[in-house]
Design an enzyme around this catalytic site. Structure first.
Site, mmCIF file in Angstrom:
data_model
loop_
_atom_site.group_PDB
_atom_site.id
_atom_site.type_symbol
_atom_site.label_atom_id
_atom_site.label_comp_id
_atom_site.label_asym_id
_atom_site.label_seq_id
_atom_site.Cartn_x
_atom_site.Cartn_y
_atom_site.Cartn_z
ATOM 1 N N GLY A 14 39.854 61.007 47.328
ATOM 2 C CA GLY A 14 39.375 62.164 48.091
ATOM 3 C C GLY A 14 39.492 63.465 47.304
ATOM 4 N NE ARG A 15 36.805 67.561 50.716
ATOM 5 C CZ ARG A 15 36.045 66.796 51.526
ATOM 6 N NH1 ARG A 15 34.884 66.357 51.104
ATOM 7 N NH2 ARG A 15 36.441 66.484 52.744
ATOM 8 C CB THR A 78 46.949 63.600 56.278
ATOM 9 O OG1 THR A 78 46.876 62.954 55.012
ATOM 10 C CG2 THR A 78 45.735 63.230 57.112
ATOM 11 C CB THR A 79 45.189 67.865 59.517
ATOM 12 O OG1 THR A 79 44.043 67.078 59.221
ATOM 13 C CG2 THR A 79 45.201 69.076 58.631
ATOM 14 C CG ASN A 107 47.829 75.702 53.659
ATOM 15 O OD1 ASN A 107 47.972 75.729 52.438
ATOM 16 N ND2 ASN A 107 46.723 76.108 54.264
ATOM 17 C CG HIS A 135 38.867 74.951 56.613
ATOM 18 N ND1 HIS A 135 39.526 75.680 57.579
ATOM 19 C CD2 HIS A 135 39.827 74.516 55.754
ATOM 20 C CE1 HIS A 135 40.828 75.674 57.316
ATOM 21 N NE2 HIS A 135 41.033 74.976 56.208
ATOM 22 C CG HIS A 136 35.540 72.113 52.988
ATOM 23 N ND1 HIS A 136 35.264 70.815 53.335
ATOM 24 C CD2 HIS A 136 36.900 72.212 52.996
ATOM 25 C CE1 HIS A 136 36.389 70.147 53.509
ATOM 26 N NE2 HIS A 136 37.409 70.979 53.318
ATOM 27 C CE LYS A 139 40.335 71.534 58.420
ATOM 28 N NZ LYS A 139 41.196 70.489 57.867
HETATM 29 N N1 LIG Z 1 48.382 70.334 53.577
HETATM 30 C C1 LIG Z 1 47.491 70.926 52.767
HETATM 31 O O1 LIG Z 1 47.826 71.865 52.022
HETATM 32 C C2 LIG Z 1 46.086 70.436 52.771
HETATM 33 C C3 LIG Z 1 45.717 69.476 53.647
HETATM 34 N N2 LIG Z 1 44.462 68.956 53.622
HETATM 35 C C4 LIG Z 1 44.217 67.845 54.522
HETATM 36 O O2 LIG Z 1 44.242 66.641 53.757
HETATM 37 C C5 LIG Z 1 43.388 65.676 54.330
HETATM 38 C C6 LIG Z 1 42.405 65.173 53.286
HETATM 39 O O3 LIG Z 1 41.541 66.217 52.919
HETATM 40 P P1 LIG Z 1 40.407 65.983 51.814
HETATM 41 O O4 LIG Z 1 41.019 65.448 50.568
HETATM 42 O O5 LIG Z 1 39.634 67.225 51.767
HETATM 43 O O6 LIG Z 1 39.533 64.826 52.498
HETATM 44 P P2 LIG Z 1 38.605 63.741 51.792
HETATM 45 O O7 LIG Z 1 37.699 63.219 52.856
HETATM 46 O O8 LIG Z 1 37.999 64.289 50.547
HETATM 47 O O9 LIG Z 1 39.623 62.591 51.364
HETATM 48 C C7 LIG Z 1 40.235 61.690 52.237
HETATM 49 C C8 LIG Z 1 40.417 60.390 51.495
HETATM 50 O O10 LIG Z 1 41.169 59.512 52.311
HETATM 51 C C9 LIG Z 1 40.585 58.231 52.208
HETATM 52 N N3 LIG Z 1 40.968 57.407 53.347
HETATM 53 C C10 LIG Z 1 40.346 57.267 54.544
HETATM 54 N N4 LIG Z 1 41.006 56.370 55.301
HETATM 55 C C11 LIG Z 1 42.057 55.946 54.568
HETATM 56 C C12 LIG Z 1 43.098 55.006 54.802
HETATM 57 N N5 LIG Z 1 43.189 54.315 55.965
HETATM 58 N N6 LIG Z 1 44.023 54.807 53.842
HETATM 59 C C13 LIG Z 1 43.931 55.482 52.666
HETATM 60 N N7 LIG Z 1 42.958 56.368 52.376
HETATM 61 C C14 LIG Z 1 42.036 56.600 53.326
HETATM 62 C C15 LIG Z 1 39.095 58.493 52.103
HETATM 63 O O11 LIG Z 1 38.395 57.369 51.579
HETATM 64 C C16 LIG Z 1 39.084 59.690 51.168
HETATM 65 O O12 LIG Z 1 39.054 59.283 49.813
HETATM 66 C C17 LIG Z 1 42.748 66.351 55.537
HETATM 67 O O13 LIG Z 1 43.490 66.050 56.693
HETATM 68 C C18 LIG Z 1 42.879 67.837 55.196
HETATM 69 O O14 LIG Z 1 42.858 68.649 56.318
HETATM 70 C C19 LIG Z 1 43.525 69.410 52.752
HETATM 71 C C20 LIG Z 1 43.829 70.415 51.873
HETATM 72 C C21 LIG Z 1 45.143 71.012 51.802
HETATM 73 O O1 LIG Z 2 40.650 70.204 55.065
HETATM 74 C C1 LIG Z 2 41.008 71.147 54.318
HETATM 75 O O2 LIG Z 2 40.316 71.525 53.366
HETATM 76 C C2 LIG Z 2 42.291 71.798 54.573
HETATM 77 N N1 LIG Z 2 43.069 71.292 55.479
HETATM 78 C C3 LIG Z 2 44.334 71.793 55.869
HETATM 79 C C4 LIG Z 2 44.275 72.296 57.295
HETATM 80 O O3 LIG Z 2 43.581 71.692 58.126
HETATM 81 O O4 LIG Z 2 44.952 73.280 57.602
HETATM 82 C C5 LIG Z 2 44.893 72.792 54.893
HETATM 83 C C6 LIG Z 2 43.873 73.717 54.322
HETATM 84 O O5 LIG Z 2 43.460 74.588 55.318
HETATM 85 C C7 LIG Z 2 42.693 72.941 53.743
#
Ligand SMILES: NC(=O)C1=CN([C@@H]2O[C@H](COP(=O)(O)OP(=O)(O)OC[C@H]3O[C@@H](n4cnc5c(N)ncnc54)[C@H](O)[C@@H]3O)[C@@H](O)[C@H]2O)C=CC1
Ligand SMILES: O=C(O)C1=N[C@H](C(=O)O)C[C@H](O)C1
Length: 249
Positions: A14-15, A78-79, A107, A135-136, A139
Site C-alpha cells: 500500500g501507499r 491503520t484507522t 497520526n 484528504h486524497h 482514502k
Molecule cells: N497513522 C498514520 O499516521 C497514518 C495512517 N494511515 C492509515 O493507514 C491505512 C492505510 O493507508 P494507505 O496506505 O493509504 O492505504 P492503501 O490502500 O494504499 O494500502 C492498504 C494496503 O493494505 C492491504 N490490505 C488490505 N487488506 C489486507 C489484509 N487483510 N491484510 C494485509 N493487508 C491488507 C491492501 O492490499 C493495501 O496494499 C489507512 O487506514 C489510513 O487511514 C495513513 C497514513 C498515515
Molecule cells: O488515509 C490517510 O491518508 C491518512 N489516514 C490517517 C487518518 O485517517 O487520520 C492519518 C492521516 O490523516 C493520513
C-alpha cells in the site's frame, strides 16, 4: 531483542506500507525481514520482533491479534480503532506473552500530534469548535482517524471544563450539511485530488477565531514517527494510543 530490530510490514504493497518498507531499510539498527499484504499467510511473521501494520480498518484487528498472540510487538497506523476495538485488544494483550506492546497511532506526523495537543489545550476556552479534515480521494474511511481522535480529545476537554453543547440553531439539514458529530463535535470530511492529509480545527469565541492547521504534503512526514514507534514499542508493554506518550508530550 538482539541489537538489530527485525521488522515486518503488513499492508506492504500500500501507499503507507511501501513507504514504511523503504524507511525501515534506510534506518540504522532496523532490518526489514517480511512484507505481507492481503491474502498472505502471516505465519510466524518472518521472525519479526516488531510488526508495522498499515492495512484497512476491517482487517487491522485480526492482523494485530495475530501478532499479539505470538508476543510480537505491533506499531499500528491503520484507522478504525475506536473504543470497542481497543477494549477487545486490551483483553487479548492480557493473555499475550508478558511484555508485548502495541502502539496505535492515529497520526505519526509530529505536527499532527502537536495539532491535536494544541486543540485539546484550547478547547476549554472556546464556545464553538469544528474540525475539517481534508484528504486524497483514494482514502476509504471518513471521518479520518486523526479527526475522530481530535474530536474525542476536544469533547473530553469540554466536558471536563463543564462546557455545554456547541451553539447551533440548525433545525433543517436534510442533506447532512452540518457534518458528522464525534463526541458532540461537528467533523467535516473533504476528499480532493492533489491533497495528501490535512486538518483544520476552528475554535470560535465572541469576536475571535483560533485556527489550528496541519498539512502533510508527503507521506515522508509520517516516517520519523513510525521509526520512533518501532524503536520504542518494546519499552511500552500493553496498549498505548498515540505516539505522544512515547515523546513525553
Ligand atoms: N497513522 C498514520 O499516521 C497514518 C495512517 N494511515 C492509515 O493507514 C491505512 C492505510 O493507508 P494507505 O496506505 O493509504 O492505504 P492503501 O490502500 O494504499 O494500502 C492498504 C494496503 O493494505 C492491504 N490490505 C488490505 N487488506 C489486507 C489484509 N487483510 N491484510 C494485509 N493487508 C491488507 C491492501 O492490499 C493495501 O496494499 C489507512 O487506514 C489510513 O487511514 C495513513 C497514513 C498515515
Ligand atoms: O488515509 C490517510 O491518508 C491518512 N489516514 C490517517 C487518518 O485517517 O487520520 C492519518 C492521516 O490523516 C493520513
Amino acid at each position: 531483542m538482539s541489537d538489530m530490530i527485525k521488522v515486518s510490514v503488513i499492508g506492504a504493497s500500500g501507499r503507507m506500507g511501501s513507504t514504511v518498507c523503504d524507511a525501515v531499510e534506510a534506518a540504522t539498527g532496523l532490518e526489514l525481514v517480511g512484507r505481507f499484504d492481503q491474502g498472505d499467510d502471516l505465519g510466524d511473521l518472518a521472525g519479526a520482533d516488531v510488526v508495522v501494520e498499515f492495512s484497512v480498518p476491517d482487517a487491522s484487528p485480526a492482523n494485530v491479534a495475530h501478532c499479539v498472540e505470538r508476543g510480537v510487538h505491533c506499531v499500528v497506523g491503520t484507522t478504525g480503532w475506536r473504543e470497542e476495538r481497543l477494549a477487545r485488544l486490551r483483553a487479548q494483550i492480557e493473555k499475550a506473552p508478558e511484555g508485548t506492546g502495541v502502539l496505535i497511532a492515529p497520526n505519526f506526523a509530529i505536527g499532527a500530534i502537536l495539532m491535536m495537543s494544541f486543540a485539546a489545550q484550547a478547547a476549554r476556552f472556546y464556545e464553538s469548535v469544528e474540525v475539517v479534515e481534508l484528504h486524497h480521494p483514494r482514502k476509504v474511511d471518513a471521518p479520518s482517524g486523526t479527526a475522530a481522535r481530535t474530536a474525542d480529545l476536544i469533547g473530553a476537554a469540554r466536558e471536563e471544563a463543564g462546557l455545554g453543547p456547541i451553539p447551533d440553531a440548525t433545525e433543517h439539514d436534510p442533506d447532512g450539511a452540518r457534518g458528522a458529530r464525534v463526541h458532540g463535535v461537528p467533523v467535516h470530511s473533504v476528499r480532493l485530488r492533489g491533497l495528501v492529509a490535512h486538518q483544520e480545527v476552528l475554535l470560535g469565541g465572541e469576536g475571535e477565531m483560533l485556527t489550528i492547521r496541519h498539512d502533510s504534503f508527503d507521506r515522508a512526514s509520517f516516517m520519523p514517527g513510525v521509526i520512533e514507534g518501532v524503536r520504542r514499542v518494546g519499552e511500552h508493554p500493553g496498549v498505548t494510543v498515540g505516539l505522544e506518550h512515547y515523546l513525553g508530550l
